[in-house]
Design a protein around this motif. Structure first.
Motif, PDB file in Angstrom:
ATOM      1  N   HIS A 185       4.903   0.658   1.081  1.00  0.00           N
ATOM      2  CA  HIS A 185       5.072  -0.081   2.057  1.00  0.00           C
ATOM      3  C   HIS A 185       4.721  -1.676   1.538  1.00  0.00           C
ATOM      4  O   HIS A 185       3.531  -1.852   1.192  1.00  0.00           O
ATOM      5  CB  HIS A 185       4.458   0.210   3.277  1.00  0.00           C
ATOM      6  CG  HIS A 185       4.677   1.287   3.961  1.00  0.00           C
ATOM      7  ND1 HIS A 185       4.020   2.018   5.183  1.00  0.00           N
ATOM      8  CD2 HIS A 185       6.013   1.907   4.004  1.00  0.00           C
ATOM      9  CE1 HIS A 185       4.626   2.943   5.261  1.00  0.00           C
ATOM     10  NE2 HIS A 185       6.009   3.114   4.973  1.00  0.00           N
ATOM     11  N   THR A 209       2.434   1.730  11.252  1.00  0.00           N
ATOM     12  CA  THR A 209       2.227   3.319  11.379  1.00  0.00           C
ATOM     13  C   THR A 209       0.780   3.496  11.397  1.00  0.00           C
ATOM     14  O   THR A 209       0.305   4.672  11.355  1.00  0.00           O
ATOM     15  CB  THR A 209       2.747   3.998  10.122  1.00  0.00           C
ATOM     16  OG1 THR A 209       2.006   3.521   8.920  1.00  0.00           O
ATOM     17  CG2 THR A 209       4.278   3.562  10.103  1.00  0.00           C
ATOM     18  N   HIS A 252       1.044   5.610   1.219  1.00  0.00           N
ATOM     19  CA  HIS A 252       0.856   6.957   1.981  1.00  0.00           C
ATOM     20  C   HIS A 252       1.295   7.915   1.251  1.00  0.00           C
ATOM     21  O   HIS A 252       2.381   8.162   0.407  1.00  0.00           O
ATOM     22  CB  HIS A 252       1.607   6.954   3.122  1.00  0.00           C
ATOM     23  CG  HIS A 252       1.297   5.606   4.175  1.00  0.00           C
ATOM     24  ND1 HIS A 252       0.409   5.610   5.177  1.00  0.00           N
ATOM     25  CD2 HIS A 252       2.001   4.537   4.104  1.00  0.00           C
ATOM     26  CE1 HIS A 252       0.583   4.289   5.689  1.00  0.00           C
ATOM     27  NE2 HIS A 252       1.426   3.412   5.129  1.00  0.00           N
ATOM     28  N   GLU A 255       5.924   8.823   5.042  1.00  0.00           N
ATOM     29  CA  GLU A 255       6.188   8.542   6.545  1.00  0.00           C
ATOM     30  C   GLU A 255       7.247   8.845   7.030  1.00  0.00           C
ATOM     31  O   GLU A 255       7.355   9.531   8.077  1.00  0.00           O
ATOM     32  CB  GLU A 255       5.497   6.990   6.657  1.00  0.00           C
ATOM     33  CG  GLU A 255       3.905   7.033   6.316  1.00  0.00           C
ATOM     34  CD  GLU A 255       3.189   6.223   7.314  1.00  0.00           C
ATOM     35  OE1 GLU A 255       3.497   4.779   7.457  1.00  0.00           O
ATOM     36  OE2 GLU A 255       2.169   6.592   7.869  1.00  0.00           O
ATOM     37  N   HIS A 308       0.841  -1.085  -0.179  1.00  0.00           N
ATOM     38  CA  HIS A 308       0.015   0.099  -0.179  1.00  0.00           C
ATOM     39  C   HIS A 308       0.908   1.115   0.067  1.00  0.00           C
ATOM     40  O   HIS A 308       1.972   1.262   0.182  1.00  0.00           O
ATOM     41  CB  HIS A 308      -1.060   0.020   1.175  1.00  0.00           C
ATOM     42  CG  HIS A 308      -0.054  -0.115   2.428  1.00  0.00           C
ATOM     43  ND1 HIS A 308       0.094  -1.129   3.153  1.00  0.00           N
ATOM     44  CD2 HIS A 308       0.178   1.292   3.139  1.00  0.00           C
ATOM     45  CE1 HIS A 308       0.988  -0.784   4.156  1.00  0.00           C
ATOM     46  NE2 HIS A 308       0.955   0.688   4.325  1.00  0.00           N
TER      47      HIS A 308
HETATM   48 ZN   LIG Z   1       2.004   1.880   5.576  1.00  0.00          ZN
END
Ligand SMILES: [Zn+2]
Ligand SMILES: Cc1ccnc(S(N)(=O)=O)n1
Length: 261
Positions: free
Chosen positions: A119, A199, A96, A106, A94
């Motif tokens: 990630h 996270t 961010h 992140e 996925h």
């Molecule tokens: Zn993530």
């Protein structure tokens, strides 16, 4: 203290309604990676990545991000080596990202944000029977982090971007049956590694983070495609899926190791 001083809604994350800080958390993620403070570890091995593209199952908008999920019932898509003591199975990947290109990742490197971060989530199926159990163990998960920077169009990512309109709303899924995520991992073998956490909830301290030094390039249209996704379900008032990253967490008593000098 006044009871109101002990707890306040301002400590809750606007998106996840969970505490921003985990009480007693000593290895939370994400963190800033200060390049000059990372320590070269000559005993770190090269990371071995072997994914079987046919283990790809579907793309799912879960209301936090969009996940590409894999069949993790066998050892067909795994990583090994690097800082890891066992091989780990790929479960999903996925991203961010931010509303603007100035932020979105992140992790940061020397306090620099990238517009997005990938990630790839793996779990230790050698030691633990299920992903859910591995999530609760200090050596249960291994997540490869890859920074995305603005540049040329990424051909491999485009096949994924073309499918995103079908998962615009929360809780929508589309079949996606052949994809090789290694096309999203930079060829440069250099990485940083440290002991951290998930996270997003449950924020458990079970992740060996492997952050690639070299970013991949994506173009503006591809980032915009991420930003047209929605946090909200069909029929609800639309909220664009942007800024789905957690704030930086304290390094505490941790050292970030590098696989390169
Ligand atoms: Zn993530
Ligand atoms: C599978 C999973 C759950 C929560 N958070 C993460 S993340 N963002 O740390 O990779 N992954």
């Amino acid at each position: 203290p006044e009871s109101s001083e002990v707890f306040s809604w301002k400590f809750l994350h606007p998106l996840w309604q969970s505490p921003l800080t985990i009480p007693g958390g000593t290895r939370q993620s994400p963190i800033n990676i200060q390049w000059r403070d990372s320590v070269y570890d000559p005993f770190l091995k090269p990371l071995k990545i072997s994914y079987d593209p046919t283990t790809c199952l579907h793309i799912w908008n879960n209301g936090y991000s969009f996940l590409v999920e894999f069949d993790d019932s066998t050892d067909r898509s795994i990583i090994d080596g690097g800082p890891l003591e066992n091989q780990y199975r790929l479960k999903q990947f996925h991203f961010h990202w931010g509303a603007m290109n100035d932020w979105g990742s992140e992790h940061t490197v020397d306090c620099k944000f990238y517009p997005a971060e990938l990630h790839l989530v793996h779990w230790n199926a050698v030691l633990y029977p299920t992903f859910e159990e591995a999530v609760m163990e200090g050596n249960g998960l291994a997540v490869i982090g890859v920074f995305l920077k603005l540049g040329a169009c990424h051909e491999g990512l485009q096949t994924l971007v073309d499918a995103l309109p079908a998962v615009k709303h929360k809780d929508t899924v589309i079949e996606f049956d052949v994809f090789d995520p290694s096309c999203l991992i930079p060829s440069c073998p250099d990485y940083w590694t440290y002991a951290g956490s998930l996270t997003t909830p449950p924020l458990t301290e079970s992740v060996t983070w492997i952050i690639k030094k070299q970013p991949i390039e994506v173009d503006e249209n591809q980032l915009e495609a991420f930003r047209m996704l929605l946090f909200t379900s069909d029929g609800e008032e639309e909220k664009r899926m942007v800024d789905n990253f957690r704030p930086l967490q304290p390094l505490m008593n941790r050292t970030v190791r590098s696989s390169f000098q």
